[in-house]
Design an enzyme around this catalytic site. Structure first.
Site, mmCIF file in Angstrom:
data_model
loop_
_atom_site.group_PDB
_atom_site.id
_atom_site.type_symbol
_atom_site.label_atom_id
_atom_site.label_comp_id
_atom_site.label_asym_id
_atom_site.label_seq_id
_atom_site.Cartn_x
_atom_site.Cartn_y
_atom_site.Cartn_z
ATOM 1 C CD GLU A 43 -27.025 18.211 19.922
ATOM 2 O OE1 GLU A 43 -26.200 17.701 19.608
ATOM 3 O OE2 GLU A 43 -26.926 19.042 20.945
ATOM 4 C CE LYS A 118 -22.147 17.672 19.226
ATOM 5 N NZ LYS A 118 -23.158 17.401 19.959
ATOM 6 C CB CYS A 159 -24.593 20.963 20.838
ATOM 7 S SG CYS A 159 -24.781 20.760 22.634
#
Length: 278
Positions: A43, A118, A159
């Site tokens: 990320e 995300k 994440c």
């Protein structure tokens, strides 16, 4: 194909795009030289900046971001598939100045195969006193993605998404045999939860979980956990970096392990409707 060599690139990404590229490019070249056909970065590969004004000044659309463009060319030069775990880029949503935290998958011809924004943004208050409000800077995505690769479906996450098992189950049921989890985990949550979450998602889905991580002390003041990890579909850790330093983690995947795990415990076919009492 039943075998695949992957490489996870662990970085400590700087705060400027030029420095970030200089940092990550040699590691990607090292990964390719080691025989990896699929290479994954963490990320925030293009820069990590907490200061709002500096971050806004650094933002570009993903098709004009200097790091994304350079790594696209690098994938073609090296003849590898490359997942830019995420780049922080302009979201493209008019009236919303927040960025997108976007994974970009590039094939060995330098063509973009898939992108993913995300879904879950990191808004937390940790017991250590750390307070994160990612939603102030990042616009959450709206679409889950399974990308087609020569080795099977690759589910894309970033994440904090790791804490939402229903997303990973949906990816597996949509054809993912591998799930990418590029991350910049904080130290307290990484120490407590990183490996157990990765192993749980692999066991629940019968997928390989590929988790390249940021690690170390960053220019913008944050510290990340590192410990890039590959987990097999039965839940065993097959490769791991035991530190937070930049480096390359190789793993040779036996892709037949996905079918073996799912045949042994066919949980993806055992869903049942249920109700909860009022």
């Amino acid at each position: 194909m039943t075998a695949l060599r992957v490489a996870l690139v662990q970085t400590c990404t700087p705060a400027s795009a030029g420095a970030a590229l200089a940092h990550v490019e040699p590691l990607i070249r090292q990964a390719a030289a080691g025989g990896a056909k699929l290479i994954l970065t963490p990320e925030g590969t293009n820069f990590l900046i907490q200061d709002r004004e500096r971050r806004q000044a650094a933002l570009a659309p993903d098709d004009r971001d200097s790091v994304v463009l350079a790594l696209t060319g690098l994938a073609k030069e090296l003849g590898v598939w490359l997942l830019i775990g995420s780049a922080i880029v302009k979201s493209g949503h008019q009236g919303d100045e927040r960025a997108a935290n976007r994974s970009i998958l590039i094939d060995d011809q330098g063509k973009r195969v898939a992108t993913y924004d995300k879904l879950h943004v990191y808004d937390v208050d940790l017991p250590t006193g750390e307070r994160w409000r990612e939603s102030a800077a990042i616009r959450p995505g709206e679409q889950a993605v399974v990308a087609n690769t020569p080795w099977g479906g690759l589910g894309l996450t970033v994440c904090y998404d790791i804490r939402f098992p229903h997303l990973h189950r949906a990816l597996a049921k949509a054809g993912a045999t591998m799930i990418a989890v590029p991350a910049a985990f904080t130290v307290p949550t990484g120490e407590a939860h990183w490996e157990v979450l990765l192993r749980a998602r692999a066991i629940e889905t019968g997928c390989f979980v590929l988790a390249p991580a940021q690690g170390g002390a960053h220019e913008d003041g944050r510290r990340t956990w590192g410990r890039s990890t590959v987990v097999a579909p039965w839940g065993e850790v097959v490769a791991k970096l035991d530190n937070d330093e930049p480096g390359v983690l190789f793993a040779d995947l036996d892709l037949d392990a996905v079918a073996r795990a799912r045949n042994a415990v066919p949980q993806l076919t055992h869903d049942r409707d249920f109700s909860l009492p009022a």
